[in-house]
Design an enzyme around this catalytic site. Structure first.
Site: not given
Lengths: 288, 288, 288, 288, 288, 288
Positions: E102, E137, E169, E199, E221
């Site tokens: 597994r 992510k 960002k 960004e 974006d």
């Protein structure tokens, strides 16, 4: 020289490799060599003169990255080497050699630097009764390895930590309210295999300690050579005397000639320059 | 100066404290102070002149040993201090102060030594276009902290590991069969946020690299000042030029004046002497 | 009694809690109490008579599971308690009390068992010159804690590991080719703060060791009381004498009365029965 | 006996070796044997009679310290041995044998002590329907190993932690406001592979539990033999009945004869005396 | 495909095996196979079509549980396979095969799922200039492995963390008080091997960034295809353009055709379905 | 919903933060914000509809990076939320918010994705007797967290590992030589709190298992709905029946209507798409 067990060195070497590989691994070598598994031969070569320490630790770096790596050690720990001498030959896949190189050298250069500095002091006091010892002023995480390098260089190890011997320092004396009281508290608490050393700042404190008769060793902190000489006379061989403070290659001979048993130096671990050692590889063209 | 997050420093500091405490803890302080929890005030004091780095790391050592410890920082990281200047005041139980002292200082003296060495080089090249950068020749386990100390001293960080930028070295060039082939393999594999630096050994390789036009930076390894000058002329600002090899306080000005953008030094991390910093405590008599 | 620093105990206690919580946590308490955060009061209570050790370690178990837990210690480490005496009061959310209970007790009962066994031996030799010492026969992973419990019980700590003192045993003597040779090798290698103890099997070896004069202590292994008496006479106070072998509450007084300085017992750490201690809680009905 | 996978035991054995080696390693053996790599043969020998458990764990200690160590097991886990029986033969460099000896024995003596105590109880109840089970009163960090030793001794494992089965205890019943409510909350939360056991203090609670019909097993806490007999009659085989409290070799037969299915004992893990096992080595003289 | 060094994968695989083995190990296989050490042959077989990644990681799972395990890889990482194709053959003791199955599959199915999703996007944009990149992510703890799977699928890696490139960002722009100020601060702090990406939310910001000329790449974006087209025209090849937001197999072709250099997708790591892969074993009857 | 103890989640969250911070920390935020310690307010906001799980784990990420962070949870775990709903408000220094954002979201999005997928299946079977269960097909390292998310979504947990229940699979049956033999071996080895489930491939095996009467549950692997119906009839309530294989939102209702007790799905953990959740911050201009 008795080598460190791999079991002690392995966690540190593994962590150092992972610190260097980061999350993506050796992206340059991956780009150039691709998945080629061709083995190469490389040499660890001294770029300056000194005393070698850590050749086994460096070997471990190559072997942890590739278990097929074979290292032939030609100049084991404790060897005094000249510039351009070959220390060892590494046979391993090119990828492993190139990726482990810096980690292996970071250990080897630092530990050899410590061994070299230690040996320099050891030789400076040759003919006197003084031994050279290290301190707890070591690099966080590397104490076992650095103390080993001191031994390799011919030095003696002092305490390994706060727990394996008592060193009663000025603040302890202050807290106890005096030298004798401090020594009495220490002796009461010490196990039968625990030695006690007392740090004193002047001859009066030394006298008080000698009268108390409870210390195995006395550290004479920042004594001038003439004070050291007086201390040696005063002690008359009843206790081990250690000199510390302002110890460097220029001052150490004079300190040693006062007749102290031991001279400790933080400099050999916290400030010894690295010994310059490099890796020479023959890398044949590889299809990526 | 942007401090390191405690989260990054904590595992290293905790491990260093445990390395020093061993299995029995601080047996001297236990013998002298017993279970007294009396708080004292102590000062971290420079014993030599230099640039401070790691005062937050040192604070963490006291706070990890006793969460009630309070540290007032008077000379934050990046401060240039003189001998005898007070850097910080620690208020904590005497036990914690005495037991954490060496660990705190081991970090602080080493990191300040690196910052001091870096600043020395930075000041030596003042007025030229050259910046000072470190290398991967750092102490195993302390890379994040030592690279931070370089920044504190005014230096620039080079790669943090094998994975955050490409450095195509002589062995890579050999494996690829030439400078251009090596750069092409590197560029093909590199992500859009990965820079590529190429190490060259002579002006011919530099020419080849400039023709290929694929490197963000070129490391001129062991070039003499006159070769460096020629390289600067050849490159004509098309690429960042880094000089390395034989960099020390005596040679660096001449190197900087050749017009290179960057001079990297392993010496500032692997061989910088520790800055001497001590702890002065007022310890009142304590009943054990 | 000087408590262990939390920093030393915390990794072990945290690991023990995680060992008990597994992957799903305390599923019974979750089922019954749900997300109720109601605080309760609980008492740690002795179910038998003995000497308490580890009350701070037990407290840590509750505090690590819930940082709001408050523990009031009524009978600190070293206290001799009777059956049904209350040792401490815990105030914490019911969930934390119930989930940490077994881990806290597992430490407290074991360490108190060791302290109790130690004190039993200490009291059995009262009036003689003999101290009681432990050995390295401790539970893997718990050496620091178990050696602490021995101190709490009034015993002395022997070596903490293979590295903080030398114990030259029969196999070492064989390898060196004799008692004197072994002691000479040991002395040559030992640092100035490292004590040397020699294990001897009979009076002849003891004589050889006394002649060599290089041991700080001599362990008389499995000597009968009359042999011990002869050994004490022979040594004449020149060296610390330790008796070991067949030490138990029934035999120890006779051993102590021979005049040895020290009696070491593996039994107090490897075979001491746990002291029975329980937790009494007042749990009001809770809506899950 | 199904052995534990090495993967489970290795972290614990490695940590135990490092705990014993400390920062300096085995300084006595280093002083005596130097860097000699001579192999020797040694025997693990029972010094008392009992049931062996942990011979594989002990082997691992030697192999982790030196990967060339070879261990031939003659009396595998589960064997009942007499005083002076040889359990295994170790062939390894003298350094590894001497340095790993204590760690290997610490595991082997403790686990064999548990197996021996378990078998004693198992034999005491022979002929009755009662099985012997352990509890969660195990040594912090060693639960997997100690529960394994219980199996080796013929005992049954109870829960391994708070998370693999539900044990609804008196405090849970109080929090739920009664036996039935507690069982209902437990059943509602329990997965289909999670069993539920209820602890009851008297026959009334047992009746309530039997009426509720939601428990897989019922723990009769501190019932007298006559109460146990009544409980067995009351339950009529509908549920597994476990007796606990005041279980020892003297009392267990009477408990078993009441007809309960299971008797659990904390004593076999928290208070079992270690089985005495030693290592006999033939160490030839070695040049250091 | 350049494989990940085992050193990087091993800690994660070891932890995963221990997570599954828990404290008692594989109790079903222990019950059925007992201590039988019979070796069997098993096949890793695709149950669906996709791209394989992680076959070496899966092999490691078997080898860590039993060092005698031998894995023959037939379809290495990067292979596109059909349903029912055999990927590798495992030869190992039945116990190890069943216990590691597994864990091996959990890695293999997840990583192959990521490689498959990546390749799907890569193929969807074939013929355009757009490359496919991943994001941060990823699954906590598995970043190195999941980024590797993206490479296996033909994608490009974006940043590996917060530390190997700058991504300025919207919140950074706000904190700096505008695009130009943010870029200036970033450039001033960035080392010579650190790239800067900005960004932007609209074409005005893009214009401001292009005027500043300090970014190596610009992330557009949530731009619509027509806005992307305008951005490509505006940039005129001066800077790398990355599109992100609402990227999925249905939308990606239109995005790619706008002429952007790069399209990044969180979906390929955070939401890619696992590739179904199973293990087929021939298990002969075994005496337990 | 009963929250996971922080003690269980903390090591995973801490490791994830360190994985993202790497060796240099958040270099973009450092460049922009400098050492500013200004606090800001930020919101965790759903960008899609679903079931929230992991809000406490996400909070822990902020708190571990900065202990002064305060999180107000508005929609606790288990809440069904719509697009644009605010889940929680974070008040912390801007540096901590920006640096911990991705780690916090990586946990929250994944766990909420699992809870959402679970709830989708739970709702699809509403009105039938079937419960939804997960499997061991979880992400390596995250089993405790992902199983928790299943509970949050209304699902039931199956085994947590190989050690907390027995699942006798096809290979075990083969090794034992038949269903009955396998069940007998399992029952003989199983503790009184260990349940046994048997996997069967067809109705014949089911019959054999029902005759043996030793299983607590039977897993019907890849049965068609009509076969499931036959199985339910055959079992007649004597044993828990679990269906598995080809379970997805489209097929599950038909499976549930056959009358099985339990339907297990690997899909909800290994392939559930992440729930889209973002962080909206108001970042005022800051002097670096």
């Amino acid at each position: 020289m008795v080598p460190l067990p791999d079991l002690l060195a392995e966690p540190v070497v593994r962590a150092a490799l992972l610190e260097d590989l980061g999350r993506a691994g050796d992206i340059t070598t991956d780009a150039i060599l691709g998945s080629s598994s061709q083995a190469i031969t490389a040499s660890l070569v001294a770029r300056g003169a000194g005393t070698i320490a850590g050749i086994g630790v460096a070997s471990l770096a190559f072997r942890l990255l590739d278990s097929s790596a074979e290292i032939t050690i030609e100049r084991p720990d404790g060897s005094d080497v000249q510039r351009n001498e070959r220390l060892a030959v590494v046979r391993a896949p090119a990828r492993a050699v190139l990726s482990a190189e810096r980690t292996a050298l970071n250990f080897l250069c630092r530990l050899s630097g410590i061994a070299t500095a230690t040996r320099e002091l050891v030789q400076a006091v040759r003919g006197t009764r003084a031994a050279i010892a290290c301190t707890r002023k070591t690099t966080p995480g590397l104490r076992a390895l650095e103390k080993y390098a001191v031994r390799v260089g011919g030095g003696m190890n002092h305490r390994f930590g706060l727990d394996d011997a008592m060193l009663v320092k000025d603040n302890h004396v202050a807290a106890a309210g005096g030298v004798r009281a401090a020594l009495e508290r220490a002796r009461r608490a010490a196990g039968h295999l625990v030695k006690i050393e007392l740090e004193v700042d002047d001859l009066d404190q030394l006298r008080e300690a000698l009268d108390a008769g409870l210390a195995d060793a006395i550290l004479l902190d920042n004594f001038s050579p003439s004070e050291l000489r007086a201390a040696v006379a005063l002690a008359g061989g009843r206790v081990i005397l250690e000199a510390s403070g302002s110890v460097n290659p220029a001052t150490i001979r004079a300190i040693a000639e006062t007749g102290v048993d031991l001279i400790s130096s933080g400099w050999i671990t916290h400030s010894a320059p690295a010994l310059d050692i490099g890796l020479d590889a023959e890398v044949p063209p590889a299809r990526p």
